[in-house]
Design a protein around this motif. Structure first.
Motif, PDB file in Angstrom:
ATOM      1  N   THR A  27     -35.197  36.809  -0.609  1.00  0.00           N
ATOM      2  CA  THR A  27     -35.563  36.489   0.774  1.00  0.00           C
ATOM      3  C   THR A  27     -35.803  35.000   0.988  1.00  0.00           C
ATOM      4  O   THR A  27     -35.648  34.480   2.101  1.00  0.00           O
ATOM      5  N   ILE A  28     -36.153  34.302  -0.070  1.00  0.00           N
ATOM      6  CA  ILE A  28     -36.489  32.881   0.033  1.00  0.00           C
ATOM      7  C   ILE A  28     -35.270  32.043   0.429  1.00  0.00           C
ATOM      8  O   ILE A  28     -34.159  32.274  -0.056  1.00  0.00           O
ATOM      9  N   ARG A  29     -35.473  31.090   1.325  1.00  0.00           N
ATOM     10  CA  ARG A  29     -34.455  30.082   1.620  1.00  0.00           C
ATOM     11  C   ARG A  29     -34.519  29.024   0.520  1.00  0.00           C
ATOM     12  O   ARG A  29     -35.494  28.259   0.445  1.00  0.00           O
ATOM     13  N   MET A  30     -33.533  28.998  -0.346  1.00  0.00           N
ATOM     14  CA  MET A  30     -33.527  28.057  -1.459  1.00  0.00           C
ATOM     15  C   MET A  30     -33.224  26.653  -0.937  1.00  0.00           C
ATOM     16  O   MET A  30     -32.163  26.412  -0.353  1.00  0.00           O
ATOM     17  N   ARG A  31     -34.183  25.762  -1.140  1.00  0.00           N
ATOM     18  CA  ARG A  31     -34.038  24.388  -0.664  1.00  0.00           C
ATOM     19  C   ARG A  31     -34.471  23.424  -1.762  1.00  0.00           C
ATOM     20  O   ARG A  31     -35.134  23.815  -2.720  1.00  0.00           O
ATOM     21  N   THR A  32     -34.144  22.169  -1.590  1.00  0.00           N
ATOM     22  CA  THR A  32     -34.575  21.133  -2.522  1.00  0.00           C
ATOM     23  C   THR A  32     -35.681  20.306  -1.871  1.00  0.00           C
ATOM     24  O   THR A  32     -35.910  20.369  -0.670  1.00  0.00           O
ATOM     25  N   HIS A  33     -36.392  19.550  -2.717  1.00  0.00           N
ATOM     26  CA  HIS A  33     -37.393  18.575  -2.274  1.00  0.00           C
ATOM     27  C   HIS A  33     -38.497  19.221  -1.410  1.00  0.00           C
ATOM     28  O   HIS A  33     -38.841  18.718  -0.343  1.00  0.00           O
ATOM     29  N   ILE A  34     -39.036  20.332  -1.875  1.00  0.00           N
ATOM     30  CA  ILE A  34     -40.183  20.940  -1.196  1.00  0.00           C
ATOM     31  C   ILE A  34     -41.265  21.247  -2.227  1.00  0.00           C
ATOM     32  O   ILE A  34     -41.007  21.346  -3.432  1.00  0.00           O
ATOM     33  N   ARG A  35     -42.490  21.385  -1.735  1.00  0.00           N
ATOM     34  CA  ARG A  35     -43.596  21.875  -2.553  1.00  0.00           C
ATOM     35  C   ARG A  35     -43.822  23.346  -2.231  1.00  0.00           C
ATOM     36  O   ARG A  35     -43.755  23.753  -1.072  1.00  0.00           O
ATOM     37  N   LEU A  50     -38.953  31.153 -10.038  1.00  0.00           N
ATOM     38  CA  LEU A  50     -38.718  30.407  -8.803  1.00  0.00           C
ATOM     39  C   LEU A  50     -38.635  28.914  -9.082  1.00  0.00           C
ATOM     40  O   LEU A  50     -37.780  28.209  -8.529  1.00  0.00           O
ATOM     41  N   ALA A  51     -39.511  28.411  -9.946  1.00  0.00           N
ATOM     42  CA  ALA A  51     -39.487  26.986 -10.282  1.00  0.00           C
ATOM     43  C   ALA A  51     -38.145  26.594 -10.890  1.00  0.00           C
ATOM     44  O   ALA A  51     -37.584  25.538 -10.569  1.00  0.00           O
ATOM     45  N   GLU A  52     -37.603  27.455 -11.757  1.00  0.00           N
ATOM     46  CA  GLU A  52     -36.318  27.142 -12.376  1.00  0.00           C
ATOM     47  C   GLU A  52     -35.173  27.252 -11.375  1.00  0.00           C
ATOM     48  O   GLU A  52     -34.216  26.470 -11.418  1.00  0.00           O
ATOM     49  N   ARG A  53     -35.249  28.206 -10.470  1.00  0.00           N
ATOM     50  CA  ARG A  53     -34.176  28.360  -9.481  1.00  0.00           C
ATOM     51  C   ARG A  53     -34.172  27.204  -8.478  1.00  0.00           C
ATOM     52  O   ARG A  53     -33.102  26.778  -8.022  1.00  0.00           O
ATOM     53  N   LEU A  54     -35.337  26.704  -8.109  1.00  0.00           N
ATOM     54  CA  LEU A  54     -35.406  25.613  -7.135  1.00  0.00           C
ATOM     55  C   LEU A  54     -35.036  24.271  -7.751  1.00  0.00           C
ATOM     56  O   LEU A  54     -34.576  23.371  -7.050  1.00  0.00           O
ATOM     57  N   GLY A  55     -35.266  24.108  -9.037  1.00  0.00           N
ATOM     58  CA  GLY A  55     -34.862  22.875  -9.706  1.00  0.00           C
ATOM     59  C   GLY A  55     -35.923  21.794  -9.700  1.00  0.00           C
ATOM     60  O   GLY A  55     -37.027  21.956  -9.165  1.00  0.00           O
ATOM     61  N   LYS A  56     -35.568  20.669 -10.269  1.00  0.00           N
ATOM     62  CA  LYS A  56     -36.534  19.617 -10.562  1.00  0.00           C
ATOM     63  C   LYS A  56     -36.968  18.807  -9.348  1.00  0.00           C
ATOM     64  O   LYS A  56     -37.920  18.019  -9.445  1.00  0.00           O
ATOM     65  N   ILE A  82     -40.673  23.769 -18.351  1.00  0.00           N
ATOM     66  CA  ILE A  82     -40.557  23.784 -16.890  1.00  0.00           C
ATOM     67  C   ILE A  82     -41.565  22.779 -16.326  1.00  0.00           C
ATOM     68  O   ILE A  82     -42.701  23.112 -15.992  1.00  0.00           O
ATOM     69  N   GLY A  83     -41.140  21.533 -16.240  1.00  0.00           N
ATOM     70  CA  GLY A  83     -42.040  20.477 -15.790  1.00  0.00           C
ATOM     71  C   GLY A  83     -42.372  20.533 -14.312  1.00  0.00           C
ATOM     72  O   GLY A  83     -43.329  19.900 -13.860  1.00  0.00           O
ATOM     73  N   SER A  84     -41.585  21.282 -13.542  1.00  0.00           N
ATOM     74  CA  SER A  84     -41.807  21.353 -12.097  1.00  0.00           C
ATOM     75  C   SER A  84     -42.795  22.449 -11.704  1.00  0.00           C
ATOM     76  O   SER A  84     -43.001  22.696 -10.519  1.00  0.00           O
ATOM     77  N   ALA A  85     -43.406  23.127 -12.683  1.00  0.00           N
ATOM     78  CA  ALA A  85     -44.381  24.188 -12.408  1.00  0.00           C
ATOM     79  C   ALA A  85     -45.771  23.736 -12.822  1.00  0.00           C
ATOM     80  O   ALA A  85     -45.959  23.169 -13.905  1.00  0.00           O
ATOM     81  N   GLN A  86     -46.744  23.985 -11.950  1.00  0.00           N
ATOM     82  CA  GLN A  86     -48.135  23.650 -12.226  1.00  0.00           C
ATOM     83  C   GLN A  86     -49.003  24.853 -11.873  1.00  0.00           C
ATOM     84  O   GLN A  86     -48.792  25.477 -10.832  1.00  0.00           O
ATOM     85  N   ILE A  87     -49.991  25.174 -12.702  1.00  0.00           N
ATOM     86  CA  ILE A  87     -50.887  26.287 -12.427  1.00  0.00           C
ATOM     87  C   ILE A  87     -52.288  25.741 -12.155  1.00  0.00           C
ATOM     88  O   ILE A  87     -52.784  24.882 -12.888  1.00  0.00           O
TER      89      ILE A  87
END
Length: 217
Positions: A27-35, A50-56, A82-87
């Motif tokens: 359902t998600i609109r896959m986009r770049t450069h978003i938080r 999701l972090a891997e699908r959205l990319g860096k 996965i450097g683009s993921a933060q918990i």
């Protein structure tokens, strides 16, 4: 990568949440450069996927109140690089981010378990940027209906009428009807584009196997 870290990063997909999570990802609109904010990240699915699908170019922040969840997701994202993921440890009623911070907010059954759904949705609206998308999956009242039907019959046969009332109160608290959730989301300020009511079945050989399943126990 050490063997323990390898095993930690490729653990079993949680089948209880997988059908919900796959629908969410579709359902998600896959986009770049978003938080991105994922509420109630649990063991890290679908947050890390999701972090891997959205990319860096994107950063996906997971929010969970559990020490165990934070430790588990930290180990997984480091093992998988996965450097683009933060918990972040916290609760949905008090999201620790500024206004308008996120272009996408998701929760895979996470909002079923918050203390205050209305307050949590209001916080989601506060941290959502203009034009942000929010995608939620929720357990509905018919969840595990076959189990509850048999459970109620068993309780009634044992004369445990008070326990039947408590069971229905639990279902009412944790599994709200669609119209109730719709009203909460609209009252928080969001516009609803789509509602998809669906279901799936998990099959067991008999009731004993079901009751002995790890998550049921």
């Amino acid at each position: 990568m050490s063997q323990p870290n390898l095993f930690a990063s490729y653990d079993d997909l949680p089948f209880w949440s997988a059908p919900f999570g796959l629908t969410l990802l579709d359902t998600i609109r896959m986009r770049t450069h978003i938080r991105v904010l994922d509420i109630g990240s649990g063991g890290g699915f679908p947050m890390l996927e999701l972090a891997e699908r959205l990319g860096k170019t994107c950063t996906v922040y997971g929010l969970d109140p559990s020490d165990d969840a934070v430790s588990m997701i930290t180990a997984k994202k480091e093992a998988r690089g996965i450097g683009s993921a933060q918990i972040v440890q916290g609760v949905a009623e008090d999201i620790p981010f500024p206004d308008g911070h996120f272009g996408l907010i998701v929760s895979n059954n996470g909002l079923n378990n918050v203390r205050d759904q209305a307050a949590s949705l209001a916080e989601c609206f506060r941290v959502a940027d203009t034009g942000a998308q929010m995608v939620l999956t929720m357990n509905l009242p018919h969840t595990m209906s076959e189990f509850y039907e048999v459970f109620e019959e068993t309780l009634l046969e044992a004369g445990m009428n008070d326990e039947v009332a408590r069971m229905h109160a639990h279902i009412g608290e944790k599994r709200k009807p669609v119209e109730y959730l719709k009203d909460l989301i609209l009252e928080a300020g969001f516009t609803i584009n789509t509602i998809n009511v669906d279901g799936f079945k998990l099959k067991y050989s008999d009731g004993a196997a079901f009751l002995d399943q790890f998550l049921i126990r």
